[in-house]
Design a protein around this motif. Structure first.
Motif, PDB file in Angstrom:
ATOM      1  N   ASP A   1       0.797  -1.079   0.092  1.00  0.00           N
ATOM      2  CA  ASP A   1      -0.086  -0.100   0.145  1.00  0.00           C
ATOM      3  C   ASP A   1       0.928   1.133  -0.029  1.00  0.00           C
ATOM      4  OD1 ASP A   1      -2.117  -1.645   0.242  1.00  0.00           O
ATOM      5  OD2 ASP A   1      -2.507  -1.319   2.196  1.00  0.00           O
ATOM      6  N   LEU A   2       0.465   2.292  -0.660  1.00  0.00           N
ATOM      7  CA  LEU A   2       1.281   3.454  -0.870  1.00  0.00           C
ATOM      8  C   LEU A   2       0.412   4.776  -0.663  1.00  0.00           C
ATOM      9  CD1 LEU A   2       3.036   2.804  -4.337  1.00  0.00           C
ATOM     10  CD2 LEU A   2       4.035   2.225  -2.035  1.00  0.00           C
ATOM     11  N   VAL A   3       1.106   5.516   0.174  1.00  0.00           N
ATOM     12  CA  VAL A   3       0.537   6.776   0.065  1.00  0.00           C
ATOM     13  C   VAL A   3       1.530   7.688  -0.525  1.00  0.00           C
ATOM     14  CG1 VAL A   3      -0.172   8.979   1.538  1.00  0.00           C
ATOM     15  CG2 VAL A   3      -0.754   6.581   2.199  1.00  0.00           C
ATOM     16  N   ILE A   4       0.988   8.481  -1.650  1.00  0.00           N
ATOM     17  CA  ILE A   4       1.831   9.193  -2.345  1.00  0.00           C
ATOM     18  C   ILE A   4       1.868  10.672  -2.384  1.00  0.00           C
ATOM     19  CG2 ILE A   4       3.050   9.489  -4.676  1.00  0.00           C
ATOM     20  CD1 ILE A   4       2.087   6.791  -5.359  1.00  0.00           C
ATOM     21  N   ASP A   5       2.698  11.311  -1.987  1.00  0.00           N
ATOM     22  CA  ASP A   5       2.699  12.792  -1.816  1.00  0.00           C
ATOM     23  C   ASP A   5       2.721  13.453  -2.996  1.00  0.00           C
ATOM     24  OD1 ASP A   5       3.271  14.895   0.398  1.00  0.00           O
ATOM     25  OD2 ASP A   5       4.687  15.653  -1.305  1.00  0.00           O
ATOM     26  N   PRO A   6       2.275  14.634  -3.323  1.00  0.00           N
ATOM     27  CA  PRO A   6       2.268  15.440  -4.643  1.00  0.00           C
ATOM     28  C   PRO A   6       3.606  15.666  -5.297  1.00  0.00           C
ATOM     29  CG  PRO A   6       0.638  16.522  -3.326  1.00  0.00           C
ATOM     30  CD  PRO A   6       1.471  15.410  -2.365  1.00  0.00           C
ATOM     31  N   THR A   7       4.666  15.741  -4.132  1.00  0.00           N
ATOM     32  CA  THR A   7       5.917  16.046  -4.962  1.00  0.00           C
ATOM     33  C   THR A   7       6.437  14.851  -5.625  1.00  0.00           C
ATOM     34  OG1 THR A   7       6.902  15.026  -2.795  1.00  0.00           O
ATOM     35  CG2 THR A   7       6.460  17.507  -2.855  1.00  0.00           C
ATOM     36  N   ASN A   8       6.036  13.642  -5.556  1.00  0.00           N
ATOM     37  CA  ASN A   8       6.370  12.544  -6.217  1.00  0.00           C
ATOM     38  C   ASN A   8       5.358  12.310  -7.341  1.00  0.00           C
ATOM     39  OD1 ASN A   8       5.807   9.434  -6.572  1.00  0.00           O
ATOM     40  ND2 ASN A   8       8.024   9.873  -6.228  1.00  0.00           N
ATOM     41  N   LEU A   9       3.747  12.454  -7.071  1.00  0.00           N
ATOM     42  CA  LEU A   9       2.885  11.871  -7.743  1.00  0.00           C
ATOM     43  C   LEU A   9       2.910  12.629  -9.156  1.00  0.00           C
ATOM     44  CD1 LEU A   9       0.724   9.792  -8.144  1.00  0.00           C
ATOM     45  CD2 LEU A   9      -1.005  11.335  -6.756  1.00  0.00           C
ATOM     46  N   PHE A  10       3.316  14.139  -9.077  1.00  0.00           N
ATOM     47  CA  PHE A  10       3.219  14.896 -10.123  1.00  0.00           C
ATOM     48  C   PHE A  10       3.918  14.256 -11.267  1.00  0.00           C
ATOM     49  CE2 PHE A  10       7.393  16.317  -9.464  1.00  0.00           C
ATOM     50  CZ  PHE A  10       7.740  16.732 -10.596  1.00  0.00           C
ATOM     51  N   LEU A  11       4.951  13.403 -11.118  1.00  0.00           N
ATOM     52  CA  LEU A  11       6.034  13.053 -12.149  1.00  0.00           C
ATOM     53  C   LEU A  11       4.999  11.801 -12.948  1.00  0.00           C
ATOM     54  CD1 LEU A  11       8.247  13.329 -13.949  1.00  0.00           C
ATOM     55  CD2 LEU A  11       9.531  11.825 -12.378  1.00  0.00           C
ATOM     56  N   THR A  12       4.368  11.172 -12.130  1.00  0.00           N
ATOM     57  CA  THR A  12       3.703   9.894 -12.621  1.00  0.00           C
ATOM     58  C   THR A  12       2.478  10.252 -13.486  1.00  0.00           C
ATOM     59  OG1 THR A  12       4.129   8.815 -10.443  1.00  0.00           O
ATOM     60  CG2 THR A  12       2.809   7.727 -11.878  1.00  0.00           C
ATOM     61  N   ILE A  13       1.833  11.479 -13.054  1.00  0.00           N
ATOM     62  CA  ILE A  13       0.770  12.078 -13.745  1.00  0.00           C
ATOM     63  C   ILE A  13       1.208  12.648 -15.193  1.00  0.00           C
ATOM     64  CG2 ILE A  13      -0.771  14.133 -13.897  1.00  0.00           C
ATOM     65  CD1 ILE A  13      -1.104  13.837 -10.763  1.00  0.00           C
ATOM     66  N   HIS A  14       2.336  13.230 -15.100  1.00  0.00           N
ATOM     67  CA  HIS A  14       2.944  13.540 -16.327  1.00  0.00           C
ATOM     68  C   HIS A  14       3.282  12.353 -17.356  1.00  0.00           C
ATOM     69  CE1 HIS A  14       5.627  16.345 -18.686  1.00  0.00           C
ATOM     70  NE2 HIS A  14       6.416  15.357 -19.039  1.00  0.00           N
ATOM     71  N   GLU A  15       4.002  11.467 -17.044  1.00  0.00           N
ATOM     72  CA  GLU A  15       4.311  10.373 -17.902  1.00  0.00           C
ATOM     73  C   GLU A  15       3.193   9.470 -18.099  1.00  0.00           C
ATOM     74  OE1 GLU A  15       7.131  10.467 -19.332  1.00  0.00           O
ATOM     75  OE2 GLU A  15       8.107  11.790 -18.356  1.00  0.00           O
ATOM     76  N   SER A  16       2.452   9.109 -17.151  1.00  0.00           N
ATOM     77  CA  SER A  16       1.164   8.130 -17.881  1.00  0.00           C
ATOM     78  C   SER A  16       0.097   8.690 -17.870  1.00  0.00           C
ATOM     79  CB  SER A  16       1.060   7.242 -16.435  1.00  0.00           C
ATOM     80  OG  SER A  16       0.524   7.815 -15.373  1.00  0.00           O
ATOM     81  N   ILE A  17      -0.371   9.920 -17.800  1.00  0.00           N
ATOM     82  CA  ILE A  17      -1.602  10.686 -18.255  1.00  0.00           C
ATOM     83  C   ILE A  17      -1.130  12.099 -19.120  1.00  0.00           C
ATOM     84  CG2 ILE A  17      -3.746  11.927 -17.370  1.00  0.00           C
ATOM     85  CD1 ILE A  17      -3.285  10.707 -14.451  1.00  0.00           C
ATOM     86  N   GLY A  18      -0.457  12.848 -18.717  1.00  0.00           N
ATOM     87  CA  GLY A  18      -0.161  13.886 -19.483  1.00  0.00           C
ATOM     88  C   GLY A  18       0.216  13.488 -20.844  1.00  0.00           C
ATOM     89  N   HIS A  19       1.136  12.726 -21.090  1.00  0.00           N
ATOM     90  CA  HIS A  19       1.860  12.297 -22.278  1.00  0.00           C
ATOM     91  C   HIS A  19       0.804  11.504 -23.149  1.00  0.00           C
ATOM     92  CE1 HIS A  19       5.340  14.432 -23.017  1.00  0.00           C
ATOM     93  NE2 HIS A  19       6.134  13.832 -22.008  1.00  0.00           N
ATOM     94  N   ALA A  20       0.089  10.567 -22.249  1.00  0.00           N
ATOM     95  CA  ALA A  20      -1.143   9.510 -22.944  1.00  0.00           C
ATOM     96  C   ALA A  20      -2.121  10.244 -23.564  1.00  0.00           C
ATOM     97  CB  ALA A  20      -1.242   8.424 -21.928  1.00  0.00           C
ATOM     98  N   THR A  21      -2.192  11.437 -22.949  1.00  0.00           N
ATOM     99  CA  THR A  21      -3.465  11.893 -23.383  1.00  0.00           C
ATOM    100  C   THR A  21      -3.306  13.355 -24.666  1.00  0.00           C
ATOM    101  OG1 THR A  21      -3.590  13.432 -21.696  1.00  0.00           O
ATOM    102  CG2 THR A  21      -4.970  11.483 -21.545  1.00  0.00           C
ATOM    103  N   GLU A  22      -2.184  13.363 -25.031  1.00  0.00           N
ATOM    104  CA  GLU A  22      -1.890  14.176 -26.155  1.00  0.00           C
ATOM    105  C   GLU A  22      -2.510  13.631 -27.394  1.00  0.00           C
ATOM    106  OE1 GLU A  22       2.336  16.281 -25.215  1.00  0.00           O
ATOM    107  OE2 GLU A  22       2.271  14.176 -25.278  1.00  0.00           O
ATOM    108  N   LEU A  23      -3.161  14.321 -27.960  1.00  0.00           N
ATOM    109  CA  LEU A  23      -4.127  13.506 -29.011  1.00  0.00           C
ATOM    110  C   LEU A  23      -3.215  13.132 -30.362  1.00  0.00           C
ATOM    111  CD1 LEU A  23      -6.712  12.609 -30.216  1.00  0.00           C
ATOM    112  CD2 LEU A  23      -7.326  14.952 -30.994  1.00  0.00           C
ATOM    113  N   ASP A  24      -1.876  13.986 -30.594  1.00  0.00           N
ATOM    114  CA  ASP A  24      -1.113  13.464 -31.539  1.00  0.00           C
ATOM    115  C   ASP A  24      -0.359  12.212 -31.527  1.00  0.00           C
ATOM    116  OD1 ASP A  24       0.322  14.595 -29.733  1.00  0.00           O
ATOM    117  OD2 ASP A  24       1.564  15.856 -31.026  1.00  0.00           O
TER     118      ASP A  24
END
Length: 499
Positions: free
Chosen positions: A248-271
């Motif tokens: 089980d993990l509790v992830i602080d924003p100072t870490n989770l932001f990068l997971t968002i960037h790579e797994s959501i941010g880049h994945a939802t670029e329409l190009d």
């Protein structure tokens, strides 16, 4: 309220744009836009409380982009005369003639209201380029000296990266915008050297769209963080290695932001999702046929894109196509509902108006579809970080980002961090080390049981998101609360490395 830089406004911005646009129209362009951009950048690096290097540069240029005979054409230069601007229009139209032979469908752009005479300046108090270098260096050296003087700290590396970006945009439709944004990224890293080993610990302060006030107490308390860093580093040096396995993990924003960037941010670029952007770090598993149906994560997952968050690195009044900044849904109740768009993709995919995600990192580069601020939303009445930790019998609390890896489809990944605290019976019990967490994107976000409340929400981000060929870099922020994930696969990076 900061004001637009008078030295940029003194350039013949409107005259240059008019010359290029008039020539493009004369040549039969269906669309034409002009960007005049000046980027001032300064990087100061320090080693053991001494200035190690300093670089200062200014990039100033003009570009003309056209749609002619249904194809894109682009040209850029550095000569700021009306004749040179008109010549760029000639060159852009000539480039479009070549592209028209290769194109399989005519370029069409989504409609956008005209924004005439619009100005926008980012939110900051003190322009760092107005602060004397001696004052900047004194602050960085003082913080470095305090860190270096602490027991157990053998070396200190520090840097501060400063950018001021001025852009004038005009198009044939009548839009003209003048904008200025400032950003800053300070960083301090302490190193402890032991018997054949070394450990490092870095400050958590993210890069932000602020000015020099960021280093003197507004938005982040650097004095407090520098004071606590040596003790955290000393604990890390002596920490036991992690036990691998589902955790089980509790992830602080100072870490989770990068997971968002790579797994959501880049994945939802329409190009990427369309397969158009494949050479630079791949495409995306989140393809358009999944829009409205893909269960990206649990129902507590709500992700937005925006160009409007105060102090966000992607925050801008108008994008590189003259589209006003907006906020829009990407994931709602765990389901993929939107993509990042520019005007061409919005029109081609029949998605309505562009949501303002075009950006070029200089006048010398053509605008690409680039990431806005992509953020996981807090629960309005959500728990505190302490309450999330209290729900865990045996797990880890992860703070700060470090290394990462993700595949070309933005699906299989692993991330490490700066600090890992053992959770036992709902309480923190000191640090462990050698930790990475590994998952697929949908497994990971599908394990998210709870997100924290607004008090746990924080912006993270990076100056250097890469994309395109020739490569471009873009600044981007990601906000998120603390979050609780159940039974994520944790690796021991030492034992994994021995295999």
């Amino acid at each position: 309220m900061p004001e637009l830089d008078e030295t940029f406004l003194a350039l013949p911005l409107r005259t240059l744009a008019d010359a290029a646009l008039a020539r493009a129209k004369e040549l039969g362009a269906e669309h034409a836009d002009v960007r005049i951009e000046r980027i001032r950048e300064s990087v100061h690096r320090f080693r053991d409380a001494r200035l190690e290097s300093q670089s200062d540069g200014t990039d100033l240029g003009i570009s003309v982009r056209v749609v002619h005979a249904g194809a894109w054409g682009f040209a850029a230069g550095v000569t700021l005369t009306t004749d040179a601007a008109a010549t760029l229009a000639d060159q852009a139209v000539a480039a479009a003639a070549v592209a028209a032979v290769l194109g399989d469908r005519p370029v069409q752009l989504a409609e956008e209201p005209v924004h005439a005479g619009a100005t926008w300046v980012s939110s900051y108090a003190i322009n760092p380029f107005g602060v004397p270098d001696a004052e900047k260096h004194a602050r960085m050296i003082d913080l470095s000296e305090r860190l270096l003087a602490a027991d157990g700290v053998d070396h200190v590396d520090a840097s501060v990266h400063l950018v001021q970006e001025n852009t004038f945009f005009a198009d044939l439709a009548g839009t003209d915008t003048t904008q200025q944004r400032v950003r800053i990224h300070p960083e301090f890293t302490a190193t402890a050297i032991g018997s054949g080993t070394f450990s490092t610990m870095r400050t958590l302060a993210p890069p932000v769209g602020r000015g020099w006030e960021y280093l003197t107490g507004t938005g982040w308390d650097f004095d407090a963080e520098i004071a606590e860093l040596p003790e955290l580093l000393a604990e890390h040096v002596k920490a036991p290695s992690v036990t691998a396995g589902p955790t089980d993990l509790v992830i602080d924003p100072t870490n989770l932001f990068l997971t968002i960037h790579e797994s959501i941010g880049h994945a939802t670029e329409l190009d990427r999702a369309l397969g158009h952007e494949a050479a630079y770090a791949g495409t995306s598993f989140a393809t358009p046929d999944k829009l409205g149906t893909l269960q990206y994560g649990t129902p507590v997952m709500n992700v937005t894109g925006d160009r409007t968050t105060e102090h966000g690195l992607s925050t801008i009044g108008y994008d590189a196509e003259g589209v006003a900044g907006q906020e829009f849904d990407i994931i709602r109740d765990g389901v993929l509902v939107g993509y990042q768009l520019n005007r061409q993709m919005a029109q081609e995919q029949e998605l309505g108006r562009s949501n303002g995600c075009a950006f070029a990192d200089s006048a010398g580069h053509i605008p690409l579809q680039r990431m806005p601020n992509v953020s996981l939303q807090a629960a309005p009445d959500g728990p505190s970080t302490e309450e999330l930790i209290s729900r865990v019998d045996n797990g880890l609390y992860i703070v700060g980002d470090k290394s990462w890896s993700i595949d070309m489809q933005r699906f299989n990944f692993q991330f490490t961090g700066q600090r890992f605290f053992k959770i036992n019976n709902g309480r923190l019990e000191g640090q462990v080390r050698d930790v990475a967490y590994q998952a697929t994107t949908t497994e990971f976000w599908g394990s998210m049981e709870a997100v924290g409340g607004p008090d746990t929400y924080r912006l993270g981000g990076a100056f250097n998101c890469g994309k395109g060929q020739p490569g471009q870099v873009a600044p981007v922020s990601h906000g998120c609360p603390s979050a609780l994930f159940r039974q994520v696969n944790v690796l021991n990076t030492v034992s994994e490395g021995d295999h």
